[in-house]
Enzyme design. Structure first.
Site, PDB file in Angstrom:
ATOM      1  N   LYS A 124      -4.645   0.742  -1.799  1.00 29.00           N
ATOM      2  CA  LYS A 124      -5.419   0.561  -0.667  1.00 29.00           C
ATOM      3  C   LYS A 124      -6.822  -0.172  -1.082  1.00 29.00           C
ATOM      4  O   LYS A 124      -7.314   0.130  -2.109  1.00 29.00           O
ATOM      5  CB  LYS A 124      -5.918   1.877   0.118  1.00 29.00           C
ATOM      6  N   ASP A 164      -5.234  -3.897   7.348  1.00 29.24           N
ATOM      7  CA  ASP A 164      -5.169  -2.470   8.125  1.00 29.24           C
ATOM      8  C   ASP A 164      -6.294  -2.408   8.852  1.00 29.24           C
ATOM      9  O   ASP A 164      -6.307  -3.640   9.505  1.00 29.24           O
ATOM     10  CB  ASP A 164      -5.575  -1.452   6.895  1.00 29.24           C
TER      11      ASP A 164
HETATM   12  N1  GLU Z   1      -2.123  -0.793   6.210  1.00 37.28           N
HETATM   13  C1  GLU Z   1      -0.591  -0.746   6.426  1.00 37.28           C
HETATM   14  C2  GLU Z   1      -0.308   0.664   6.063  1.00 37.28           C
HETATM   15  O1  GLU Z   1      -1.095   1.675   6.358  1.00 37.28           O
HETATM   16  C3  GLU Z   1       0.442  -1.735   5.861  1.00 37.28           C
HETATM   17  C4  GLU Z   1       0.252  -1.844   4.317  1.00 37.28           C
HETATM   18  C5  GLU Z   1       1.035  -3.054   4.048  1.00 37.28           C
HETATM   19  O2  GLU Z   1       1.744  -3.717   4.760  1.00 37.28           O
HETATM   20  O3  GLU Z   1       0.922  -3.265   2.685  1.00 37.28           O
HETATM   21  O4  GLU Z   1       0.771   1.043   5.815  1.00 37.28           O
END
Ligand code: GLU
Length: 447
Positions: A124, A164
């Site tokens: 993240k 996100d």
């Molecule tokens: N931010 C999204 C999540 O919490 C997607 C992450 C992604 O597609 O890599 O899963």
């Protein structure tokens, strides 16, 4: 494993990192029993290794606003775990971003990605940059400055960011443009959530919300219920809430509330396609106000300042906004208002006491890492299409998303079914994700 001791040492080492400690505590509590049946995990100190990120990059992001003033923010990328694949997870731009928030999200992402059936590790990233009130030019300059530092940490087989909170298609576009310029690499697989004409997967924008509704359908089916005709309360009005509303409407449910940081919009006759389309306009405006829906649709969307979506009578609650957005008092209000199911779509959207209340008061509950995994799963499908230099039709992606969400539900049932026949989805999701990552770590040796 002694959960208390591990938590005590993490608390001493990372005081004040509350979201991170909360996420770890929830997982450790769920897996303790299973873990203790595997002495090989204990010998390899799997848990002690799994709760620490592999590495964290921190960097300064300096950019110039529209008035010509120099602004400085902090950027991060937390590469949490690569046991089952390259690092994968979104970027969050929000004023409240801290290392604790990104560590909790990276930790959750590791288990979520393991549930998707696809080979993706957990990561993240993001920044304390606040998109609220920023112009399009400012967003672009910030994204470019952010990528100036990030590009060396990522790569299509190494670490693949996506969106996100605060990062959608527009931001991914600016980030990808700058990546190409800096890295002189033209592999679209370095980021997911791209535009459909330059490597993006059809349905990726809708996927988190669609996947959440597919999971909800599976859960209701397992409990002998049907979503048709149900009243649904949704929090937020961003990308995730938008996708959830489209699919809820399509499945014959009635979305009676959406909300924002300023309050709630009650929609007694149910949300319409026109209102759903307007959610995109609201997001692009960067005003962060749900009241705009009531202004645009007077008499149809009724705004109450300071109230949450949970104050509206509903059958199903779908938190789609932010971590810890649903407190115990909200859970009680939902119950009093007739709600009997809560599928958490936001990451860690419900506070521990709220989950406890749901589970002890006969309210069906499933956690974010299972419910919202359709987003990252479709990112995984985007990576596959990029690697093969092809793009699949919407029908093909949707079929695969259906299959993945069904499989996540099955894993929850397998690991979470209780002696009385009910399913503890929190336990099920945590154990299923943990077993896969733990086994992979064990097989790859002490690293
Ligand atoms: N931010 C999204 C999540 O919490 C997607 C992450 C992604 O597609 O890599 O899963």
């Amino acid at each position: 494993m002694n959960t208390k001791n591990i938590m005590a040492s993490l608390q001493a080492k990372y005081p004040g990192e509350n979201e991170y400690l909360q996420a770890v505590q929830e997982v450790l509590e769920s897996i303790e029993e299973v873990y203790n049946q595997h002495p090989e995990f204990e010998r390899a100190k799997i848990v002690e290794r799994m709760v620490e990120p592999d590495r964290i990059f921190t960097f300064r992001v300096t950019w110039v606003d529209d008035r010509g003033e120099v602004q400085t923010n902090t950027g991060y990328r937390v590469q949490f775990n690569s046991a089952i694949g390259p690092y994968k997870g979104g970027l969050r731009f929000h004023r409240a971003v801290t290392p604790s928030m990104l560590k909790f999200l990276g930790f959750e992402q590791t288990f979520k990605n393991a549930l998707t059936t696809l080979p993706m590790g957990g990561a993240k990233g993001g920044s304390d940059f606040d998109p609220k009130g920023k112009t399009d030019e400012e967003i672009m300059r910030f994204c470019q400055a952010f990528m100036w530092e990030l590009w060396q940490c990522i790569g299509p087989d190494q670490d693949i960011p996506a969106g996100d909170v605060g990062v959608g298609g527009r931001e991914i576009g600016y980030l990808y443009g700058m990546y190409k310029k800096l890295a002189r690499q033209y592999n679209t697989g370095v980021l997911t959530g791209k535009g459909a004409t330059w490597g993006g997967s059809i349905l990726r924008p809708e996927a988190t919300g669609f996947g959440a509704l597919y999971f909800t359908q599976n859960l209701l089916h397992h409990a002998g219920k049907d979503i048709k005709g149900c009243k649904v309360a949704v929090s937020g009005f961003g990308n995730v809430a938008w996708g959830a509303c489209i699919k809820a409407l399509e499945l014959g449910a009635k979305v009676v509330a959406i909300s924002g940081p300023d309050g709630v919009c009650e929609i007694p006759d149910g949300i319409t396609q026109e209102m759903i389309d307007y959610m995109l306009v609201m997001r692009a405006s960067n005003r962060d106000r749900v009241e705009d829906m009531a202004t645009r649709f007077p008499g149809k969307a009724l705004f109450t300042p300071g109230k949450k979506a949970w104050s509206v009578k509903c059958d199903i609650a779908l938190p789609c906004a932010f971590q810890n957005e649903l407190a115990e008092a909200d859970a009680k209000e939902l119950k009093a208002n007739g709600c009997w199911c809560c599928c958490e779509v936001s990451n860690m959207g419900c506070q521990p006491a709220a989950i406890h209340f749901f589970q002890h008061n006969g309210i069906l509950f499933a956690p974010g890492k299972a419910v919202n995994a359709g987003g990252v799963a479709t990112s995984g499908l985007e990576m596959t299409q990029n690697a093969e230099h092809i793009s699949w039709s919407g029908a093909e992606v949707d079929e695969k998303l259906h299959f993945i969400m069904k499989s996540i539900h099955e894993q929850c049932v397998k690991f979470g079914t209780q002696p009385d026949g009910t399913v503890d989805y929190v336990k099920g999701a945590n154990i299923a994700g943990f077993m896969k990552v733990a086994q992979a770590m064990l097989e790859q040796g002490t690293l």
